[in-house]
Design an enzyme around this catalytic site. Structure first.
Site, PDB file in Angstrom:
ATOM      1  N   ASP A  24       2.510 -12.876  -3.139  1.00 38.51           N
ATOM      2  CA  ASP A  24       2.171 -13.326  -1.771  1.00 38.51           C
ATOM      3  C   ASP A  24       0.799 -13.992  -1.624  1.00 38.51           C
ATOM      4  O   ASP A  24       0.107 -13.772  -0.608  1.00 38.51           O
ATOM      5  CB  ASP A  24       2.265 -12.153  -0.779  1.00 38.51           C
ATOM      6  N   LYS A 129      10.796 -13.095  -0.057  1.00 42.14           N
ATOM      7  CA  LYS A 129      11.178 -11.700   0.245  1.00 42.14           C
ATOM      8  C   LYS A 129      10.919 -11.384   1.716  1.00 42.14           C
ATOM      9  O   LYS A 129       9.858 -11.689   2.240  1.00 42.14           O
ATOM     10  CB  LYS A 129      10.404 -10.739  -0.671  1.00 42.14           C
ATOM     11  N   LYS A 132       8.169  -5.908   2.230  1.00 45.62           N
ATOM     12  CA  LYS A 132       6.890  -5.803   1.532  1.00 45.62           C
ATOM     13  C   LYS A 132       7.114  -5.754   0.020  1.00 45.62           C
ATOM     14  O   LYS A 132       6.349  -6.339  -0.738  1.00 45.62           O
ATOM     15  CB  LYS A 132       6.123  -4.562   2.012  1.00 45.62           C
ATOM     16  N   VAL A 157      -1.748 -10.052  -3.276  1.00 45.78           N
ATOM     17  CA  VAL A 157      -2.207  -9.372  -2.051  1.00 45.78           C
ATOM     18  C   VAL A 157      -1.029  -8.835  -1.246  1.00 45.78           C
ATOM     19  O   VAL A 157       0.071  -9.330  -1.350  1.00 45.78           O
ATOM     20  CB  VAL A 157      -3.016 -10.352  -1.172  1.00 45.78           C
ATOM     21  N   THR A 158      -1.329  -7.828  -0.400  1.00 45.17           N
ATOM     22  CA  THR A 158      -2.530  -7.016  -0.424  1.00 45.17           C
ATOM     23  C   THR A 158      -2.242  -5.778  -1.267  1.00 45.17           C
ATOM     24  O   THR A 158      -1.093  -5.340  -1.358  1.00 45.17           O
ATOM     25  CB  THR A 158      -2.984  -6.579   1.010  1.00 45.17           C
ATOM     26  N   CYS A 162       1.977  -5.064  -0.075  1.00 45.06           N
ATOM     27  CA  CYS A 162       3.064  -5.666  -0.860  1.00 45.06           C
ATOM     28  C   CYS A 162       2.923  -5.426  -2.365  1.00 45.06           C
ATOM     29  O   CYS A 162       3.931  -5.327  -3.077  1.00 45.06           O
ATOM     30  CB  CYS A 162       3.153  -7.154  -0.554  1.00 45.06           C
TER      31      CYS A 162
HETATM   32  N1  TIU Z   1       1.771  -9.368   1.327  1.00 45.56           N
HETATM   33  C1  TIU Z   1       1.407  -8.321   2.047  1.00 45.56           C
HETATM   34  O1  TIU Z   1       0.685  -7.444   1.598  1.00 45.56           O
HETATM   35  N2  TIU Z   1       1.815  -8.298   3.378  1.00 45.56           N
HETATM   36  C2  TIU Z   1       1.137  -7.666   4.367  1.00 45.56           C
HETATM   37  O2  TIU Z   1       1.607  -7.629   5.502  1.00 45.56           O
HETATM   38  N3  TIU Z   1      -0.071  -7.129   4.060  1.00 45.56           N
HETATM   39  C3  TIU Z   1      -0.984  -6.589   4.919  1.00 45.56           C
HETATM   40  O3  TIU Z   1      -1.950  -6.016   4.435  1.00 45.56           O
HETATM   41  N4  TIU Z   1      -0.820  -6.721   6.239  1.00 45.56           N
END
Ligand code: TIU
Length: 221
Positions: A24, A129, A132, A157-158, A162
């Site tokens: 992500d 996807k 998460k 991230v994060t 995810c």
């Molecule tokens: N990719 C991911 O971690 N999606 C999130 O929503 N992360 C947050 O920390 N909000």
């Protein structure tokens, strides 16, 4: 290829069975005006890992090893976005709303794109996807199985959302996972540190953790 010097103990690299998955690294999480910012986060911290993620990706590419990418995003009609996800909280913008980078977290919108510095190569698999984790409601497991992958180096991230969810999903499916500790970031530094501790505690209950240099050193060895 050598073992990776990792926590809680050496990670035994299996040649031909290891891949990198970059989670992500999208404009919606890394740049102002996207989904991450709409949830009230300061997104500036996330940009700091971009050169390290790039170095990790380039190391895998140079070694001829597969690189997978994921994007958290939804279909334009939101049919794959549960109302419970879209309606929770009071964000400045909800998933599907029109924002400064197009519709928030919608496939095809500029904000859902992977940042240009980490763009996938044409032959690399990109998994869209709706959740998460990278395995839920995607073809990720099948794509890995088709290539004989049993070990995952995880970045992106994060860390506690995810990335950790994907590692837990992978761990339950029998993959050996190692988190690249300087190629992942959170909006909350204490959550990142806690995630690394949670993953590696209890003899690696979820997996391993190591910095990018240690991972690349093992691929070269
Ligand atoms: N990719 C991911 O971690 N999606 C999130 O929503 N992360 C947050 O920390 N909000």
């Amino acid at each position: 290829m050598a073992d990776i010097n990792a926590k809680p103990f050496a990670f035994p690299v299996q040649r031909g069975q290891i891949a990198l998955v970059v989670i992500d690294m999208q404009r919606d999480f890394v740049e102002p005006g996207g989904f991450g910012a709409s949830l009230g986060n300061d997104v500036s911290l996330l940009g700091s890992i971009v050169p390290t993620v790039r170095r990790l990706m380039d190391g895998f590419r140079a070694a001829g090893l597969p690189v997978f990418h994921t994007r958290e995003c939804h279909l334009p009609d939101l049919s794959d976005c549960p109302p419970a996800k879209r309606l929770r909280g009071a964000p400045a913008l909800r998933i599907g709303d029109e924002g400064p980078m197009g519709r928030v977290l919608i496939a095809g919108a500029p904000g859902a794109d992977i940042i240009p510095e980490l763009a996938p190569l044409p032959d690399e698999v990109v998994i869209d996807k709706p959740g998460k984790g990278a395995f839920y409601a995607t073809g990720f497991g099948e794509a890995l199985a088709a290539r004989g992958i049993t070990q995952l180096v995880v970045a992106g991230v994060t860390t506690e959302v995810c990335v950790q969810t994907t590692m837990r999903e992978a761990n339950d499916r029998g993959y050996d996972c190692i988190l690249a500790t300087d190629a992942t970031e959170s909006y909350f530094p204490s959550f990142k540190a806690a995630t690394i501790d949670m993953i590696t505690a209890q003899g690696g209950i979820v997996g391993w953790a190591a910095p990018t240099d240690a991972i690349l050193e093992a691929l070269d060895g």
